[in-house]
Design a protein around this motif. Structure first.
Motif, PDB file in Angstrom:
ATOM      1  N   ILE A 183      35.002  -1.612  19.434  1.00  0.00           N
ATOM      2  CA  ILE A 183      34.664  -1.910  18.034  1.00  0.00           C
ATOM      3  C   ILE A 183      33.518  -2.928  18.008  1.00  0.00           C
ATOM      4  O   ILE A 183      33.603  -3.974  18.658  1.00  0.00           O
ATOM      5  N   LYS A 187      32.503   2.143  18.148  1.00  0.00           N
ATOM      6  CA  LYS A 187      32.595   2.462  16.728  1.00  0.00           C
ATOM      7  C   LYS A 187      31.908   1.299  16.019  1.00  0.00           C
ATOM      8  O   LYS A 187      32.321   0.144  16.174  1.00  0.00           O
ATOM      9  N   TYR A 241      30.753  -0.902  12.785  1.00  0.00           N
ATOM     10  CA  TYR A 241      31.148  -1.256  11.420  1.00  0.00           C
ATOM     11  C   TYR A 241      30.140  -2.225  10.815  1.00  0.00           C
ATOM     12  O   TYR A 241      29.591  -3.083  11.521  1.00  0.00           O
ATOM     13  N   GLN A 296      31.383  -3.791  -0.985  1.00  0.00           N
ATOM     14  CA  GLN A 296      31.754  -2.668  -0.113  1.00  0.00           C
ATOM     15  C   GLN A 296      31.276  -1.340  -0.712  1.00  0.00           C
ATOM     16  O   GLN A 296      30.678  -0.514  -0.012  1.00  0.00           O
ATOM     17  N   ARG A 332      28.313   1.209   0.868  1.00  0.00           N
ATOM     18  CA  ARG A 332      28.773   2.540   1.279  1.00  0.00           C
ATOM     19  C   ARG A 332      27.881   3.662   0.759  1.00  0.00           C
ATOM     20  O   ARG A 332      27.861   4.747   1.325  1.00  0.00           O
ATOM     21  N   PRO A 359      29.526   5.696   8.415  1.00  0.00           N
ATOM     22  CA  PRO A 359      30.226   6.344   7.301  1.00  0.00           C
ATOM     23  C   PRO A 359      30.933   5.333   6.400  1.00  0.00           C
ATOM     24  O   PRO A 359      31.179   4.186   6.814  1.00  0.00           O
ATOM     25  N   PRO A 360      31.253   5.735   5.165  1.00  0.00           N
ATOM     26  CA  PRO A 360      31.847   4.806   4.190  1.00  0.00           C
ATOM     27  C   PRO A 360      33.055   4.044   4.720  1.00  0.00           C
ATOM     28  O   PRO A 360      33.197   2.846   4.464  1.00  0.00           O
ATOM     29  N   GLU A 361      33.919   4.741   5.476  1.00  0.00           N
ATOM     30  CA  GLU A 361      35.143   4.096   5.943  1.00  0.00           C
ATOM     31  C   GLU A 361      34.870   3.041   7.006  1.00  0.00           C
ATOM     32  O   GLU A 361      35.777   2.291   7.368  1.00  0.00           O
ATOM     33  N   GLN A 362      33.631   2.944   7.497  1.00  0.00           N
ATOM     34  CA  GLN A 362      33.296   1.899   8.459  1.00  0.00           C
ATOM     35  C   GLN A 362      32.424   0.808   7.821  1.00  0.00           C
ATOM     36  O   GLN A 362      31.748   0.061   8.509  1.00  0.00           O
ATOM     37  N   MET A 415      40.976  -3.946   7.304  1.00  0.00           N
ATOM     38  CA  MET A 415      40.308  -2.644   7.290  1.00  0.00           C
ATOM     39  C   MET A 415      40.245  -1.984   8.670  1.00  0.00           C
ATOM     40  O   MET A 415      40.141  -0.772   8.765  1.00  0.00           O
ATOM     41  N   ILE A 416      40.233  -2.785   9.721  1.00  0.00           N
ATOM     42  CA  ILE A 416      40.094  -2.226  11.069  1.00  0.00           C
ATOM     43  C   ILE A 416      41.382  -2.427  11.865  1.00  0.00           C
ATOM     44  O   ILE A 416      41.807  -1.549  12.604  1.00  0.00           O
ATOM     45  N   GLY A 417      41.993  -3.602  11.714  1.00  0.00           N
ATOM     46  CA  GLY A 417      43.287  -3.825  12.341  1.00  0.00           C
ATOM     47  C   GLY A 417      43.239  -4.305  13.772  1.00  0.00           C
ATOM     48  O   GLY A 417      44.279  -4.357  14.435  1.00  0.00           O
ATOM     49  N   ARG A 418      42.051  -4.635  14.269  1.00  0.00           N
ATOM     50  CA  ARG A 418      41.995  -5.222  15.612  1.00  0.00           C
ATOM     51  C   ARG A 418      40.706  -6.012  15.781  1.00  0.00           C
ATOM     52  O   ARG A 418      39.760  -5.867  15.026  1.00  0.00           O
ATOM     53  N   ARG A 419      40.698  -6.814  16.815  1.00  0.00           N
ATOM     54  CA  ARG A 419      39.593  -7.737  17.043  1.00  0.00           C
ATOM     55  C   ARG A 419      38.396  -6.985  17.622  1.00  0.00           C
ATOM     56  O   ARG A 419      38.544  -6.196  18.549  1.00  0.00           O
ATOM     57  N   ARG A 458      50.699   0.576  12.069  1.00  0.00           N
ATOM     58  CA  ARG A 458      49.596   0.501  13.027  1.00  0.00           C
ATOM     59  C   ARG A 458      50.050   0.212  14.454  1.00  0.00           C
ATOM     60  O   ARG A 458      49.351   0.537  15.406  1.00  0.00           O
ATOM     61  N   ILE A 461      38.994   4.149   2.764  1.00  0.00           N
ATOM     62  CA  ILE A 461      38.248   5.307   3.271  1.00  0.00           C
ATOM     63  C   ILE A 461      36.962   5.508   2.475  1.00  0.00           C
ATOM     64  O   ILE A 461      35.918   5.833   3.029  1.00  0.00           O
TER      65      ILE A 461
END
Lengths: 353, 353
Positions: free
Chosen positions: A78, A196, A198, A205, A209, A219-222, A264-268, B209, B265
């Motif tokens: 990420i 990936k 972001y 936001q 987007r 993409p929008p979700e990133q 939004m991503i859930g990780r570092r 998650r 999303i």
């Protein structure tokens, strides 16, 4: 028109600080370049050899070479990028601020009763000095009037249309051409290595987007950004609609950036790129992970090709929330890589050659 | 321990409704199968031939065949799946509810003063009847005590540990084995056709998650769920940490599902799978897009292999928020595809053969 945005929610910086006078003098930074490795064919070709380019290559090698102790499996790669001042020009005003101000006539055309009401009256006057003195509640009214109250599709169409005609005053080009070519190459290089990518922006936001896929390949979700709520409901023909609401869900700036990354991503992230104190916590959070982490911060020290502000030349920063001397010192002390636009970037914009 | 969760934020359903008595009788649905196309080799092999399986094949063909009028470019292919009752078993209790209740002893061990305080005292007693009578504020206290107040890493570790030892009372297997094999095949089939698969759950985003990648092949950033805020701060050694906070950001249920989809999303899905009134708006929002849209809803009509509840056999639904007769009628009227577990699924769990 009632705003749920509180003083603490929206930084005064968003509308005001960029209107200030900017230092235009600059000087060379100390040349602290380490010997650079020859880059792969054409990759990062807009970067000069030096420690910044080398840091990117070293990081990618360390995390993608299976024999490396810091190897990261592809599905966990990420990389996060601030937008304003990191991926594109943020001077003399944030592009989204220009958008909000330039949307005011259209808003007033639909609601003529606003014509004589502040702050719309002042914005319509075009008097920059008066605009810079608008109060925080007045500025919030402009944000609420131009960014909320319509369906998400209507908003997307409005931004898309505006982007096609609006021009940056200095270059007389669309804002979407004022993307830093070296950063586009960094995005592509990381993606080529299964990262990936972001955007993690203090900007809106939904705003970013609209063009992020086309302009950045994201993409929008990133796109993670300052986000308001939407309200699900039904339109005139009973069709389901989402109306943009003034209620703030995520203030994606400073501590809000790691918080937004978690939401939004859930990780570092393994890599973070920024350019201001708004990115400090995101860089710090990224740096605190184990293994190899890339922390890069853009120094605007090139008044000739772009702008010079922040600690370049030791001048005090006249803006709130940009690359302050304290941030510069912290970056140096912690080993975050400072990108000198002047020294590290061979070219800044794609249209330069 | 102060909760910012309001009565309207957390549905009573989340903790209470699942504790009710369930109808166990069921009967055959009308067999309305259309002649099915021969499936590709092994794809959707746990599905019986019939209108549900056919609907998936037809949708994928319509949106991935370049000559189709409803062709969708790969980067826009989004499919969303509810979790509880759609991807895995939700009876007799939502798994996350079981988690919260079973975490109470550990919470009390750390804070012994809670031992004699309600609602912790009642939960520790193990008296199900008394637990079902707990007030909404009491239930909120359990959620806050077990889901917030720790770092995100601590929470992840707690859930991961629990998942390894907890067992479903009926099958005496880990909850993560009670995944519907036909839905795993649908996820894989859509992904094989370049669909990005998301979970959109009323359950906790952070909870799901923890295991979504391993169990469903869905990375954390593609899990949208009910989400609380986090607070960025610093730990004992000055390390940056994110503490899970009771403030609710997204109540990802009913109208909150399309709102959550927009937040996380940023565009309308092409395919949506659900099983309850909590998914109604998500299905409706998906259906309202142009071109081909897949709307599927799981009917639990198989008491022998799983459970039977909802409108199967014309029995009134004893639970709030599940597949009601009104939702069944709406699905039929609007042409959403009802998946009969009994008729459409050749097998339900991977361990069955």
């Amino acid at each position: 028109m009632k705003s749920h945005l509180s003083r603490s929610d929206i930084s005064r910086r968003v509308l005001l600080s960029a209107m200030g006078v900017l230092p235009t003098a600059y000087a060379l930074l100390d040349a602290t370049s380490a010997p650079a490795q020859t880059p792969a064919s054409g990759q990062l070709s807009s970067w000069n050899d030096g420690p910044a380019k080398q840091a990117i290559f070293d990081f990618v090698r360390a995390t993608t070479d299976r024999s490396s102790p810091h190897y990261v499996v592809p599905e966990e790669r990420i990389a996060v990028f601030d937008q304003d001042g990191t991926l594109w020009v943020e001077h003399p005003l944030y592009t989204q601020v220009v958008y909000c101000l330039e949307r005011v006539p259209a808003v007033v055309a639909k609601k003529p009763e606003l014509k004589t009401v502040e702050p719309f009256k002042t914005v319509l006057s075009g008097n920059r000095e008066a605009m810079a003195k608008l109060s925080m509640p007045d500025l919030e009214k402009i944000l609420v009037a131009t960014l909320t109250g319509m369906t998400v599709e209507e908003f997307n169409a409005e931004v898309k249309n505006w982007m096609q005609t609006a021009r940056h005053p200095r270059w007389n080009r669309p804002y979407t051409e004022l993307i830093y070519q070296p950063m586009l190459e960094a995005l592509n290089y990381l993606r080529d290595n299964a990262y990936k990518t972001y955007i993690v922006t203090g900007g809106g936001q939904d705003f970013v987007r609209v063009y992020a896929q086309k302009v950045y390949g994201i993409p929008p979700e990133q796109v993670v950004g300052t986000a308001g709520a939407t309200k699900y409901g039904y339109g005139k023909n009973g069709e389901p609609i989402l109306i943009k609401d003034p209620k703030l869900l995520l203030n994606d700036d400073k501590a809000g950036k790691p918080e937004g990354i978690h939401l939004m991503i859930g990780r570092r992230p393994h890599a973070a790129f920024g350019n201001s104190t708004g990115d400090r916590q995101m860089l710090e959070y990224t740096a605190a992970g184990d293994g190899a982490r890339l922390k890069m911060i853009v120094l605007h020290d090139d008044a000739q090709r772009e702008y010079a502000y922040g600690p370049a030349n030791g001048l005090p920063d006249t803006r709130v929330g940009t690359f302050t001397q304290a941030l510069y010192d912290e970056a140096k002390q912690k080993g975050w890589t400072v990108i000198s636009m002047k020294n590290d970037w061979r070219r800044i914009f794609a249209f330069e050659e």
